[in-house]
Design an enzyme around this catalytic site. Structure first.
Site, PDB file in Angstrom:
ATOM      1  N   THR A  12       1.052  -1.254  -0.038  1.00  0.00           N
ATOM      2  CA  THR A  12      -0.056  -0.119   0.057  1.00  0.00           C
ATOM      3  C   THR A  12       0.769   1.250  -0.064  1.00  0.00           C
ATOM      4  O   THR A  12       0.251   2.260  -0.652  1.00  0.00           O
ATOM      5  CB  THR A  12      -1.000  -0.027   1.149  1.00  0.00           C
ATOM      6  OG1 THR A  12      -1.898  -1.229   1.141  1.00  0.00           O
ATOM      7  CG2 THR A  12      -1.740   1.216   1.258  1.00  0.00           C
ATOM      8  N   THR A  89       1.328  -5.023   3.840  1.00  0.00           N
ATOM      9  CA  THR A  89       0.988  -5.566   5.138  1.00  0.00           C
ATOM     10  C   THR A  89       0.543  -6.999   5.395  1.00  0.00           C
ATOM     11  O   THR A  89       0.541  -7.600   6.272  1.00  0.00           O
ATOM     12  CB  THR A  89       0.196  -4.408   6.046  1.00  0.00           C
ATOM     13  OG1 THR A  89      -1.099  -4.387   5.348  1.00  0.00           O
ATOM     14  CG2 THR A  89       0.704  -3.127   6.210  1.00  0.00           C
ATOM     15  N   ASP A  90      -0.425  -7.325   4.183  1.00  0.00           N
ATOM     16  CA  ASP A  90      -1.254  -8.329   4.383  1.00  0.00           C
ATOM     17  C   ASP A  90      -0.415  -9.658   4.697  1.00  0.00           C
ATOM     18  O   ASP A  90      -0.765 -10.561   5.438  1.00  0.00           O
ATOM     19  CB  ASP A  90      -2.185  -8.481   3.029  1.00  0.00           C
ATOM     20  CG  ASP A  90      -3.257  -7.626   2.849  1.00  0.00           C
ATOM     21  OD1 ASP A  90      -3.491  -7.157   3.842  1.00  0.00           O
ATOM     22  OD2 ASP A  90      -3.746  -7.747   1.579  1.00  0.00           O
TER      23      ASP A  90
END
Ligand code: ASP
Length: 335
Positions: A12, A89-90
């Site tokens: 992101t 981040t996932d």
């Protein structure tokens, strides 16, 4: 001057809005960073950005990407003082865990970071995560893979993503954070592992077949059998509480026993965020131990899964994998 190597994999933090939602765009993060005056402050290190040919939303990451990051770090190891991996981040907790295993003998800081809001938005967490991570990599000689996000710095192989939208998105549920990020960046040095002797040794890994299965009330023997079919080599069984399973489902227990007999390594981890597996505590746990399931103690599912990939990927036999899974290799488990 301290030099930091940034491996930019996607996420992101460097994304742009597209017709299908946020997606990474080549060169865009470097452009944003060039416009950040704080990165030119005298207290900041010199850095280079090595951008992945194909920037990824980390939901697309696969184990060969972990190896690619590890190879990039190893190839630039002597020329830099520290390393920052910019990542979505996932699946950041999986990559942080995998890198901890792959980078054996690491004696320089490797810090993973990213953000919940892209740098291009007026209000974002990317700016501070990036500045803090660069400072940590440059000034704190932590010879470990760490994850720096929001208000804390955690050991990579203890990290878990705990929030889909909060700024303090990562935690280290079974081990105290290695540092806190507030007015000061404070490192809890007694928790930091000593630098190993012998230098960095990068292990190349193959493509083992491992998986994870989360128990749920009503799980059938058939489902377990399907998951445990060859060529599966290792499984993280996400069991209840201290590692318990439906003992009264004889078919399910038989499927587990048969797979273990075939050489599948089944590691019991808890579905709970905190605490450790103890297969001797309940009859519903000891039934698994008798079937040949091993304890994952207080390892996160992310650490257990990436450790299976690392061990099987190096060609270890099931017996050796079982042995190593129960040892603390990088600070990932407490016994
Ligand atoms: N989907 C994004 C990723 O993991 C989420 C993020 O970076 O926060 O790449």
């Amino acid at each position: 001057m301290t030099k930091i190597y940034i491996a930019y994999t996607g996420g992101t933090i460097g994304m742009k809005q597209t017709a299908h939602g946020w997606a990474p765009a080549p060169g865009y993060l470097a452009e944003q960073m060039a416009a950040m005056s704080e990165l030119r402050h005298p207290s900041m290190p010199e850095y280079v950005i090595d951008e992945f040919d194909e920037l990824l939303d980390s939901s697309n990451m696969i184990p060969s990407d972990w190896s690619r990051i590890a190879r990039n770090i190893a190839a630039h190891y002597d020329a830099y003082d520290g390393f920052v991996v910019i990542h979505g981040t996932d699946t950041m907790a999986y990559t942080a865990s995998a890198l901890a295993f792959l980078l054996e003998g690491l004696d320089k800081p490797v810090v993973l970071t990213g953000s919940q809001i892209p740098l291009c938005e007026v209000r974002n967490d990317g700016r501070s995560n990036l500045v803090t991570s660069l400072l940590v990599a440059a000034t704190q000689k932590i010879p470990e893979v760490t994850l720096c996000f929001g208000d804390r710095l955690v050991r990579g192989c203890r990290s878990v993503k705990v929030s889909a939208d909060g700024f303090d998105a990562f935690d280290s549920p079974n081990f105290p954070p290695l540092g806190s990020v507030g007015v000061d960046i404070e490192i809890d040095w007694p928790l930091v592992r000593p630098a190993p002797a012998g230098g960095l040794k990068l292990d190349e890994i193959g493509h083992p077949i491992v998986g994870a299965l989360r128990l749920f009330p009503g799980i059938t023997a058939e489902l377990a059998r399907n998951v445990l079919q060859p060529p599966l080599q290792g499984l993280v069984l996400e069991a209840y509480g201290v590692g318990n399973a439906p003992e009264r489902n004889a078919g399910f227990i038989a499927a587990i026993r048969e797979a273990v007999t075939r050489g599948v390594v089944i590691v019991d981890c808890t579905q709970c965020l905190h605490g450790s597996v103890d297969l001797g505590d309940y009859s519903t746990g000891s039934v698994l131990a008798r079937a040949g399931v091993i304890s994952g103690y207080d390892m996160t599912v992310e650490a257990a899964l990436t450790k299976l990939v690392y061990l099987f990927g190096r060609g270890l036999s099931p017996d050796d994998v079982k042995l190593q899974m129960q040892l603390d290799l990088r600070g990932e488990l407490t016994r």
